[in-house]
Design an enzyme around this catalytic site. Sequence first.
Site, PDB file in Angstrom:
ATOM      1  N   GLU A   9      -7.872  -6.088  22.080  1.00 53.47           N
ATOM      2  CA  GLU A   9      -7.154  -6.459  23.310  1.00 53.47           C
ATOM      3  C   GLU A   9      -8.059  -6.717  24.496  1.00 53.47           C
ATOM      4  O   GLU A   9      -7.824  -7.627  25.282  1.00 53.47           O
ATOM      5  CB  GLU A   9      -6.142  -5.361  23.677  1.00 53.47           C
ATOM      6  CG  GLU A   9      -4.886  -5.403  22.840  1.00 53.47           C
ATOM      7  CD  GLU A   9      -3.822  -4.470  23.366  1.00 53.47           C
ATOM      8  OE1 GLU A   9      -3.680  -4.360  24.593  1.00 53.47           O
ATOM      9  OE2 GLU A   9      -3.144  -3.836  22.550  1.00 53.47           O
ATOM     10  N   ASP A  82      -4.201  -2.612  20.165  1.00 55.84           N
ATOM     11  CA  ASP A  82      -3.919  -1.178  20.282  1.00 55.84           C
ATOM     12  C   ASP A  82      -2.839  -0.728  19.296  1.00 55.84           C
ATOM     13  O   ASP A  82      -1.894  -1.473  19.011  1.00 55.84           O
ATOM     14  CB  ASP A  82      -3.476  -0.846  21.712  1.00 55.84           C
ATOM     15  CG  ASP A  82      -4.634  -0.883  22.697  1.00 55.84           C
ATOM     16  OD1 ASP A  82      -5.793  -0.991  22.246  1.00 55.84           O
ATOM     17  OD2 ASP A  82      -4.385  -0.801  23.907  1.00 55.84           O
ATOM     18  N   ASP A  84       0.052   0.581  18.981  1.00 56.80           N
ATOM     19  CA  ASP A  84       1.366   0.937  19.520  1.00 56.80           C
ATOM     20  C   ASP A  84       2.269  -0.293  19.483  1.00 56.80           C
ATOM     21  O   ASP A  84       1.893  -1.330  18.926  1.00 56.80           O
ATOM     22  CB  ASP A  84       1.253   1.502  20.943  1.00 56.80           C
ATOM     23  CG  ASP A  84       0.575   0.537  21.908  1.00 56.80           C
ATOM     24  OD1 ASP A  84       0.428  -0.659  21.567  1.00 56.80           O
ATOM     25  OD2 ASP A  84       0.204   0.962  23.013  1.00 56.80           O
ATOM     26  N   GLU A  86       3.304  -2.439  21.820  1.00 59.82           N
ATOM     27  CA  GLU A  86       2.782  -3.627  22.503  1.00 59.82           C
ATOM     28  C   GLU A  86       1.633  -4.238  21.714  1.00 59.82           C
ATOM     29  O   GLU A  86       1.515  -5.464  21.605  1.00 59.82           O
ATOM     30  CB  GLU A  86       2.332  -3.270  23.922  1.00 59.82           C
ATOM     31  CG  GLU A  86       3.448  -2.815  24.834  1.00 59.82           C
ATOM     32  CD  GLU A  86       4.564  -3.829  24.979  1.00 59.82           C
ATOM     33  OE1 GLU A  86       4.262  -5.028  25.131  1.00 59.82           O
ATOM     34  OE2 GLU A  86       5.744  -3.429  24.923  1.00 59.82           O
ATOM     35  N   TYR A 299      -6.778   7.602  21.163  1.00 65.20           N
ATOM     36  CA  TYR A 299      -5.816   6.719  21.817  1.00 65.20           C
ATOM     37  C   TYR A 299      -4.916   7.512  22.752  1.00 65.20           C
ATOM     38  O   TYR A 299      -4.405   8.578  22.398  1.00 65.20           O
ATOM     39  CB  TYR A 299      -4.982   5.984  20.779  1.00 65.20           C
ATOM     40  CG  TYR A 299      -4.191   4.848  21.368  1.00 65.20           C
ATOM     41  CD1 TYR A 299      -4.827   3.838  22.093  1.00 65.20           C
ATOM     42  CD2 TYR A 299      -2.817   4.785  21.224  1.00 65.20           C
ATOM     43  CE1 TYR A 299      -4.102   2.797  22.645  1.00 65.20           C
ATOM     44  CE2 TYR A 299      -2.085   3.737  21.771  1.00 65.20           C
ATOM     45  CZ  TYR A 299      -2.735   2.750  22.492  1.00 65.20           C
ATOM     46  OH  TYR A 299      -2.020   1.724  23.053  1.00 65.20           O
ATOM     47  N   ARG A 301      -1.997   6.827  24.260  1.00 68.20           N
ATOM     48  CA  ARG A 301      -0.531   6.684  24.301  1.00 68.20           C
ATOM     49  C   ARG A 301       0.038   7.330  23.050  1.00 68.20           C
ATOM     50  O   ARG A 301       0.040   6.744  21.973  1.00 68.20           O
ATOM     51  CB  ARG A 301      -0.127   5.205  24.393  1.00 68.20           C
ATOM     52  CG  ARG A 301      -0.573   4.566  25.710  1.00 68.20           C
ATOM     53  CD  ARG A 301      -0.038   3.150  25.872  1.00 68.20           C
ATOM     54  NE  ARG A 301      -0.441   2.604  27.162  1.00 68.20           N
ATOM     55  CZ  ARG A 301      -1.507   1.841  27.365  1.00 68.20           C
ATOM     56  NH1 ARG A 301      -2.285   1.533  26.349  1.00 68.20           N
ATOM     57  NH2 ARG A 301      -1.806   1.394  28.567  1.00 68.20           N
ATOM     58  N   HIS A 345       0.069   8.830  16.048  1.00 69.68           N
ATOM     59  CA  HIS A 345      -1.269   9.126  16.552  1.00 69.68           C
ATOM     60  C   HIS A 345      -1.434  10.625  16.750  1.00 69.68           C
ATOM     61  O   HIS A 345      -0.472  11.363  16.909  1.00 69.68           O
ATOM     62  CB  HIS A 345      -1.510   8.441  17.904  1.00 69.68           C
ATOM     63  CG  HIS A 345      -1.034   7.029  17.948  1.00 69.68           C
ATOM     64  ND1 HIS A 345      -1.510   6.057  17.105  1.00 69.68           N
ATOM     65  CD2 HIS A 345      -0.111   6.417  18.734  1.00 69.68           C
ATOM     66  CE1 HIS A 345      -0.901   4.912  17.377  1.00 69.68           C
ATOM     67  NE2 HIS A 345      -0.046   5.107  18.350  1.00 69.68           N
TER      68      HIS A 345
END
Length: 755
Positions: A9, A82, A84, A86, A299, A301, A345
């Site tokens: 990203e 990433d 997740d 998104e 990570y 989030r 995660h």
Amino acid sequence: MGETLVVVESPAKAKTVERYLGKGYTVVASVGHLKDLPKNELGVDVAHDFQPQYVPIKGKAKVLKEIRDLAKKSEQILLASDPDREGEAIAWHIKEEVERYNKTVQRILIHEITQRGVSQALANPLPLNQRLYESQQARRILDRLVGYQISPLLWDKVRRGLSAGRVQSVAVRLVVDREGEIQRFVPEEYWSVVAELATAGRKRFKARLFRRQGKKVRVGSQVAAAEIRQALAGAQWTVAEVEAKEQRKSPPPPFTTAKLQQEAARLLRFSAKRTMALAQGLYQGVELGSEGPVGLITYMRTDSTRLSEDALAMAREAIGQRYGGEYLPDKPRQFRTKKGAQDAHEAIRPSSAERTPDSLEPFLERDQLKLYRLIYNRFLASQMAEAVYQKTQVGVQAGDLEFRAQGQVLVFAGYTRIYGETTEADDREGKDGDEDRAELPRLTVGEALVLEQLHTDQSFTQPPPRFTEATIVKELEERGIGRPSTYAAIISNIQERGYVKKAEGRFHPTELGTLVTDLLVKAFPEILDVEFTAQMETRLDQIEDGEADWLKILKDFNDPFASTLQQARDEMRDVKREEIPTAITCDKCGRIMMLRWGKNGSFLACSGYPECKGTKEYERDETGQIQVKEPEVTDEKCPSCGLPMLVKNGKFGRFLACSGYPGCKTTRPISLGVTCPQCGEGQLTEKRTRKGKVFFSCSRYPACEYALWDRPVPEPCPECGHPFLVHKAARTRGSSKSPEGIACPREGCGFSREP
């Protein structure tokens, strides 16, 4: 065919990942999302199964072309955005762009950007996760259906440029509702009765009135307090009960996203947005001298408190080496992840326990180091032994009244050696606690005591406190509004939209926020309902788990919403066109003044408009009555006529105007107390562009054209001596985020601090 193409990203992440991959790999950054719904239209074909109409984001054509060109000559493509929702959406959009040239497309999930983390991801490539993508897409479409259809309604009924959001508007409602609770709160009087007592050996301690004749007592007035004092006159004070017991406290779990935001706000005074920006940098990679860029945390989030076996072993080894075996429990601690949490995660933790905060001090910025230390210490503390206290409770009898004293002594520090006792995000305003933590003298039942002093103090119950950064995150989490990864954006958005403001660390609704909330609650009671919003989040999570169909969820939502929307168009109060008469008269023509709503909020306008253009600013007192705000009179004199200058608000910002207007029309800008660094003669002043954007420029314009976007702060840089600092607003460019802060504008000087 050529190398393996890896798409991440951000450029920072690309640089760190590339270091671990070496030859045979080309790493490129998408710089966030490449495609999204169009900006100027709904972009969702509701009639054809809510088909989204994704288009390339403005400015991303060059990146898209680069990825396509590399895909044509690559042997395989690994999408490492990433791990997740998104990130999954970004991966799907890239796949759609490249699979016509190269069908060897796989997903890799990098949970920590270290050699181990990257190697594990490469060893375990996956197909793209369709359910995760559908969950993200359903959220995006829901948000678009709400935002792009309710917002224009607000433009028509209130003012242009307003926005509504499926989650944003509910977050504003929390702040508005809390303010309503505060305004409706009726304080109740109570009196505390505290005795200062001494033993025969002159050891002193305090005890608080607890019971009378075995029943809890509440002293509600001065008369009742005087009666208690009278009842104690001449009483014998005796120790009636002593209970001592050992109390053990377990450490808190390692950080989830929400808990990190709460603790960083409570302990470091960081906003949720700043916390996430700093954490993103620690995850993506920081230059560590000869080591190059290294990802320092996992990570950031995550809803999970889970730690991997490797992480547990790493923590236990570090604890044993640094603090000794007595600080290690018999076996690793496992923490229960709350129901409904996404457990993909691990918890947020350092990527290596060997990288202590002290060892990283030369490489990290001040705030980065503070956050890393918080994460590091919480991680180690979560695997340390319990703290042990000796807790003592003493009952003291005086006539038919019983007083109680509590105290505790730390016997073994355990985890508190590195992570002190924490109340998490509890708001402890008005709570007594110091007396309970005091060390009590050694006392025995039947021992006589001497009353040194009796305190009877009046107090009043307090309304619920306004939210802080920590407590609003806690409220969002506990109520199931949004997801931890979105809290920072939610809190930032509701402030930037002008619905909520922060004063002295507390969130207050603005007049605009209260008005819009009231309108939306009446027109869209279900969408603004906290429970409905939380249930919708659960249903969206079920898409990811394969327990719900994304199209059915959208249809179930949209059918009643479309009907409610049409009704709101017909029935919503038309604030923009309202004119409410008041008892205030216009001092220019004598007509009554009307309450009207403008782009800067409500104001008083003459009923004789347009013949008379008289206006006044106002505020409401505690009873809701209108009080006219008199213009702020300054010490400056008008250079034309000598009358005092007034502070006025205009289209292009605040300015000084002669109090003799309209006879004298002299105006001048308001100085910010900073001399122009370019010409050395003018003063920097606040101005607005024709589109309303604030900027700062020299008062000698056009003779001097010096200007800047960041607000000048009249204090010199403590590091380089530059004559002023600037207040930098938080900014987002692609996936790159820069937090709010005070910084030096001189190029090459890296000084910055919290605002």
